[in-house]
Structures are given as C-alpha cells and as structure tokens.
Write a protein that holds these residues in place. Structure first.
Motif, PDB file in Angstrom:
ATOM      1  N   ALA A  83      -7.533  18.806  10.679  1.00 35.07           N
ATOM      2  CA  ALA A  83      -7.884  17.648   9.859  1.00 35.07           C
ATOM      3  C   ALA A  83      -6.642  17.188   9.121  1.00 35.07           C
ATOM      4  O   ALA A  83      -5.757  17.999   8.805  1.00 35.07           O
ATOM      5  N   ALA A  84      -6.586  15.898   8.844  1.00 43.39           N
ATOM      6  CA  ALA A  84      -5.486  15.348   8.051  1.00 43.39           C
ATOM      7  C   ALA A  84      -5.999  14.146   7.279  1.00 43.39           C
ATOM      8  O   ALA A  84      -6.771  13.340   7.813  1.00 43.39           O
ATOM      9  N   VAL A  85      -5.583  14.038   6.037  1.00 39.20           N
ATOM     10  CA  VAL A  85      -5.998  12.924   5.183  1.00 39.20           C
ATOM     11  C   VAL A  85      -4.804  12.460   4.363  1.00 39.20           C
ATOM     12  O   VAL A  85      -3.857  13.215   4.136  1.00 39.20           O
ATOM     13  N   CYS A  86      -4.851  11.207   3.924  1.00 41.45           N
ATOM     14  CA  CYS A  86      -3.814  10.729   3.020  1.00 41.45           C
ATOM     15  C   CYS A  86      -4.443   9.920   1.894  1.00 41.45           C
ATOM     16  O   CYS A  86      -5.565   9.403   2.027  1.00 41.45           O
ATOM     17  N   CYS A  87      -3.733   9.840   0.793  1.00 42.55           N
ATOM     18  CA  CYS A  87      -4.170   9.096  -0.379  1.00 42.55           C
ATOM     19  C   CYS A  87      -3.470   7.748  -0.400  1.00 42.55           C
ATOM     20  O   CYS A  87      -2.233   7.688  -0.421  1.00 42.55           O
ATOM     21  N   LEU A  88      -4.250   6.690  -0.373  1.00 44.75           N
ATOM     22  CA  LEU A  88      -3.723   5.334  -0.421  1.00 44.75           C
ATOM     23  C   LEU A  88      -3.938   4.740  -1.807  1.00 44.75           C
ATOM     24  O   LEU A  88      -5.001   4.913  -2.407  1.00 44.75           O
ATOM     25  N   GLU A  89      -2.926   4.025  -2.313  1.00 40.98           N
ATOM     26  CA  GLU A  89      -3.051   3.336  -3.594  1.00 40.98           C
ATOM     27  C   GLU A  89      -2.448   1.946  -3.477  1.00 40.98           C
ATOM     28  O   GLU A  89      -1.446   1.747  -2.795  1.00 40.98           O
ATOM     29  N   ILE A  90      -3.059   0.988  -4.146  1.00 37.59           N
ATOM     30  CA  ILE A  90      -2.556  -0.378  -4.132  1.00 37.59           C
ATOM     31  C   ILE A  90      -1.334  -0.479  -5.035  1.00 37.59           C
ATOM     32  O   ILE A  90      -1.292   0.110  -6.114  1.00 37.59           O
ATOM     33  N   GLY A  91      -0.312  -1.157  -4.541  1.00 38.24           N
ATOM     34  CA  GLY A  91       0.906  -1.337  -5.328  1.00 38.24           C
ATOM     35  C   GLY A  91       1.981  -0.337  -4.962  1.00 38.24           C
ATOM     36  O   GLY A  91       1.744   0.648  -4.263  1.00 38.24           O
ATOM     37  N   LYS A  92       3.186  -0.597  -5.427  1.00 40.69           N
ATOM     38  CA  LYS A  92       4.329   0.267  -5.146  1.00 40.69           C
ATOM     39  C   LYS A  92       4.400   1.365  -6.196  1.00 40.69           C
ATOM     40  O   LYS A  92       4.752   1.119  -7.356  1.00 40.69           O
ATOM     41  N   LYS A  93       4.057   2.576  -5.814  1.00 42.04           N
ATOM     42  CA  LYS A  93       3.975   3.694  -6.744  1.00 42.04           C
ATOM     43  C   LYS A  93       5.255   4.537  -6.714  1.00 42.04           C
ATOM     44  O   LYS A  93       5.860   4.730  -5.660  1.00 42.04           O
ATOM     45  N   ILE A 152       0.858  -1.184   0.000  1.00 39.00           N
ATOM     46  CA  ILE A 152       0.000   0.000   0.000  1.00 39.00           C
ATOM     47  C   ILE A 152       0.897   1.237   0.000  1.00 39.00           C
ATOM     48  O   ILE A 152       1.718   1.419   0.899  1.00 39.00           O
ATOM     49  N   SER A 153       0.742   2.069  -1.012  1.00 37.56           N
ATOM     50  CA  SER A 153       1.515   3.304  -1.114  1.00 37.56           C
ATOM     51  C   SER A 153       0.709   4.483  -0.580  1.00 37.56           C
ATOM     52  O   SER A 153      -0.493   4.588  -0.850  1.00 37.56           O
ATOM     53  N   ILE A 154       1.374   5.343   0.166  1.00 34.76           N
ATOM     54  CA  ILE A 154       0.788   6.627   0.549  1.00 34.76           C
ATOM     55  C   ILE A 154       1.334   7.653  -0.438  1.00 34.76           C
ATOM     56  O   ILE A 154       2.501   8.024  -0.377  1.00 34.76           O
ATOM     57  N   THR A 155       0.492   8.066  -1.374  1.00 28.71           N
ATOM     58  CA  THR A 155       0.964   8.915  -2.473  1.00 28.71           C
ATOM     59  C   THR A 155       0.777  10.404  -2.207  1.00 28.71           C
ATOM     60  O   THR A 155       1.274  11.227  -2.973  1.00 28.71           O
ATOM     61  N   ALA A 156       0.064  10.742  -1.155  1.00 25.75           N
ATOM     62  CA  ALA A 156      -0.089  12.152  -0.783  1.00 25.75           C
ATOM     63  C   ALA A 156      -0.618  12.225   0.636  1.00 25.75           C
ATOM     64  O   ALA A 156      -1.289  11.299   1.109  1.00 25.75           O
ATOM     65  N   LEU A 157      -0.298  13.313   1.311  1.00 23.41           N
ATOM     66  CA  LEU A 157      -0.831  13.569   2.640  1.00 23.41           C
ATOM     67  C   LEU A 157      -1.001  15.067   2.786  1.00 23.41           C
ATOM     68  O   LEU A 157      -0.118  15.843   2.411  1.00 23.41           O
ATOM     69  N   ALA A 158      -2.139  15.480   3.310  1.00 24.69           N
ATOM     70  CA  ALA A 158      -2.398  16.905   3.496  1.00 24.69           C
ATOM     71  C   ALA A 158      -3.070  17.135   4.835  1.00 24.69           C
ATOM     72  O   ALA A 158      -3.819  16.276   5.314  1.00 24.69           O
ATOM     73  N   SER A 159      -2.812  18.274   5.417  1.00 23.29           N
ATOM     74  CA  SER A 159      -3.386  18.570   6.731  1.00 23.29           C
ATOM     75  C   SER A 159      -3.699  20.052   6.847  1.00 23.29           C
ATOM     76  O   SER A 159      -3.214  20.885   6.078  1.00 23.29           O
ATOM     77  N   ILE A 160      -4.522  20.341   7.822  1.00 26.33           N
ATOM     78  CA  ILE A 160      -4.796  21.719   8.218  1.00 26.33           C
ATOM     79  C   ILE A 160      -4.855  21.695   9.741  1.00 26.33           C
ATOM     80  O   ILE A 160      -5.645  20.961  10.330  1.00 26.33           O
ATOM     81  N   SER A 161      -3.962  22.429  10.384  1.00 26.21           N
ATOM     82  CA  SER A 161      -3.803  22.312  11.831  1.00 26.21           C
ATOM     83  C   SER A 161      -3.148  23.585  12.366  1.00 26.21           C
ATOM     84  O   SER A 161      -2.848  24.505  11.595  1.00 26.21           O
TER      85      SER A 161
END
Length: 384
Positions: free
Chosen positions: A229-239, A5-14
């Motif tokens: 708030a914080a969120v991340c983008c998950l993608e299947i496979g090695k990106k 599982i790749s985390i291809t982006a993460l964004a937050s507001i804090s």
C-alpha cells in the motif's frame, strides 16, 4: 484560488520496507524481491511484504478486536496512512478527505468466506461488511478519527492515481484543503494468481530477473504480482514542507477491442501524457516512471506511446515492477514514491537489464504513468 498542489508526505508498506530510508536503500540494490510461494496449486513467484512490515501489520491487527476480522488490504492501508499523516503533521483535529482504492479489494478474505460457504452452506456474519470495497477508506477514517469525506473506488491498476486525481479535484474546488490519497492491494491468493495465469500473462521465467519489465524485446509475458500500500498527503498551496508538487495531471480512456486490450501505440497513454504535459516543455521532463507491468504488449505499447509524445529525445525511463512486481491498485502510488525519491536524492534508479540511457544533469520533473484493464490511463507530472 491557488492551483498548486503540495505533496507534504508519502508513506508506503511494500516488499521494499516501510521507512523511506530503507525503501531508498533497497531501490539502490540491483536485486529483485521475488520469492516462491505455493499458490494456485504450484510454486509461484511473488513479492511479499518484508518481515518488518509483516510485524507492523500483525501488531495493528492485534491492537483492536475489531481489526482482527479485517482483510490485509485494509490493514496495509491503515499502516501506511498512520505513517503518512504523522509525517505531514496532521492530527484528528484536521479536516481532511480520504480516497484510498484497490483493484481487487478484500481478495484473501473473500476467498476464505466463499470457501466456508461452499463447505457449510452458510455465510459468516461478517462476510459482507468485511469484503466490501468501501472497507478501506472507511476503516482508515475510523482509525485516524478523521471528519472529512471518505471515498473508495476500483479503477483497476490505475486506482491509486485516480485517487490522486480525485484529491486534486476536491482541493482545487475548495471543498477541503487536505486530502489523503492512495491505493492498497493484497493479491497473493490462489484465485487471483489463477486468474492471471488464465490470461497467460504470469511469469514462469527462471532467469535471474524473472520479471522483464521494460525489456521491449522479450518474447514471453513476465508479470509477477506483489503486495503493498502507498498513500500521500495532498495540500492546496505551496507548502514549506512539500516533498514535491503536482505539476500536471492527465487522464484518458480508449475504445476497447476486448476486455484487456490496449491499442498498438497506447492511444490512452498518449492522451493522458499530453494532457499532463500541456503546460510543460518536453525537454524539462527528466524521467518517466512507466507502468510497464512486464507483459509483452503492455510494455511495448507504452514505450511506443512515449516515443510518439517525446519524439527522439526521450527522458530517462524506468519502472519498479521488475523489482517488486505488479501491485495492481497500489502500483501507481508506489511509482509516485519512486519518482519523488529520485528527485529528492537526485539519483536515477534504472532497470538493471535495460539499455543504458543518457543521464540527465538533474532530476527536477518526473512523469508517472499508470493504466488498467479497460484502457484507462493516468499520467501525473511531479516537480520539486
């Protein structure tokens, strides 16, 4: 099927900002983000969004007449989600799931609507639809024009990491190949603060660092609330564009003695950490971002659980709650953000008043812990 599982982006507001560079710069500063607000009938320490983030939220609110009636917790999630999918390169043509939860939900709006009801005897038309917990993911889906599944949930303070667990499960099941996960919280309200004071866990410290998270010798509870708030983008496979990978997941629940209890050695944490680390040499774990909310029992029991799992060779230990407070359902993903930033920058961010720790030569694997009322724990192992 690939289990990577790749985390291809993460964004937050804090309170640390909303741009990764600014967030990192603020993490490197040894000052906290707490200010005083008049809440629950007295001056209260809290960590609120920085001014730039407040302006982004207000601009979003004013951009669409439908957004003017939404709670801050929804708007925070929308701001972070826009940034995340832009960074990941996702568009409305991509089919991706959304799971963004919250511990308290539309707290501010609910309190306002209930106050109006007590005063007038009538509920406002939009009181129900704007205070349901499902508001968050559904409005994010509307804003992003996504076509995939949308899920909202509350599993107290481990909500965001439970969202990550859900995303991993959907991806590995082959039901989708992209998932947006995270948490959002806007708890700086009179009644929420009042509830924390009723539990006798809120800080009234006048020390330079009023939240003593990770100080296991403290003699009083020092939890302080923050928002974000914080969120991340998950993608299947090695990106190729992966920031980090989900190398292990763990979860556990323990039997409670009372509503907010956790066992003396945090059995739930021991189990969740062991599960996340079952295929990993413990010596490979360079750092742990602890849940450590700043309460006497919470910090100490988690520390004891880590000792039980790792023995005498502990990884470097840290937390961000001494700096930005406890953001409830969003806290786990903000901890994920800290873990990823430390790996990308190859620099450990410690707690200023904590005992100096033996540094690791590199930061390649970071374990992130989260736990909530109900004795439910989640541990996520990140790697680069």
């Amino acid at each position: 099927m690939s289990q990577i599982i790749s985390i291809t982006a993460l964004a937050s507001i804090s309170p640390l900002g909303n741009d990764p560079k600014v967030v990192w710069e603020n993490y490197k500063k040894e000052n906290h983000c707490f200010i005083t607000q008049f809440l629950d009938h007295k001056q209260t320490l809290v960590a609120q969004l920085d001014d730039n983030s407040k302006a982004l939220v207000e601009a979003l609110r004013q951009s669409d007449i439908k957004y003017k009636s939404l709670d801050k917790s929804v708007l925070y999630a929308m701001v972070a989600s826009r940034k995340a999918i832009k960074s990941a390169g996702w568009t409305s043509k991509d089919v991706f799931g959304i799971n963004i939860g919250s511990s308290r939900g539309a707290t501010d709006l609910f309190e306002k609507h209930f106050k109006d009801y007590l005063a007038t005897g009538k509920a406002q038309t939009l009181a129900s639809p704007t205070t349901t917990l499902g508001n968050i993911s559904s409005w994010v889906a509307h804003d992003l024009q996504s076509l995939g599944p949308e899920i909202s949930h509350s599993i107290t303070c481990s909500t965001a990491l439970h969202a990550l667990l859900n995303g991993v499960a959907w991806l590995r099941a082959g039901m989708t190949d992209k998932f947006l996960v995270g948490g959002s919280e806007a708890p700086l309200t009179d009644f929420t603060i009042g509830q924390m004071r009723a539990l006798k866990i809120y800080s009234n410290s006048e020390e330079a660092f009023p939240n003593r998270a990770l100080d296991i010798e403290k003699t009083q509870n020092t939890m302080i609330l923050g928002e974000g708030a914080a969120v991340c983008c998950l993608e299947i496979g090695k990106k190729e564009n992966a920031l980090a990978y989900v190398a292990g997941i763990g979860y556990a629940t323990e039997i409670l003695e009372h509503n907010i209890s956790i066992s003396a050695e945090a059995i739930c944490f021991q189990r969740s950490m062991k599960m996340a680390l079952e295929n990993t040499d413990l010596l490979e774990v360079d750092a742990i971002v602890m849940h450590a909310p700043g309460t006497k029992a919470g910090d100490l029991t988690e520390y004891k659980a880590i000792q039980k799992v790792f023995g005498g060779n502990l990884p470097m230990l840290t937390t961000n709650k001494w700096k930005i407070g406890h953001t409830f359902g969003a806290s786990g993903m903000l901890s994920i953000e800290l873990g990823i930033l430390m790996m990308l920058q190859q620099e450990f961010i410690g707690v200023p008043f904590a005992e100096v720790q033996k540094p690791r030569k590199q930061i390649r694997k970071v374990l992130v812990n989260s736990v909530g009322f109900g004795g439910n724990a989640v541990s996520i192992l990140l790697s680069i």
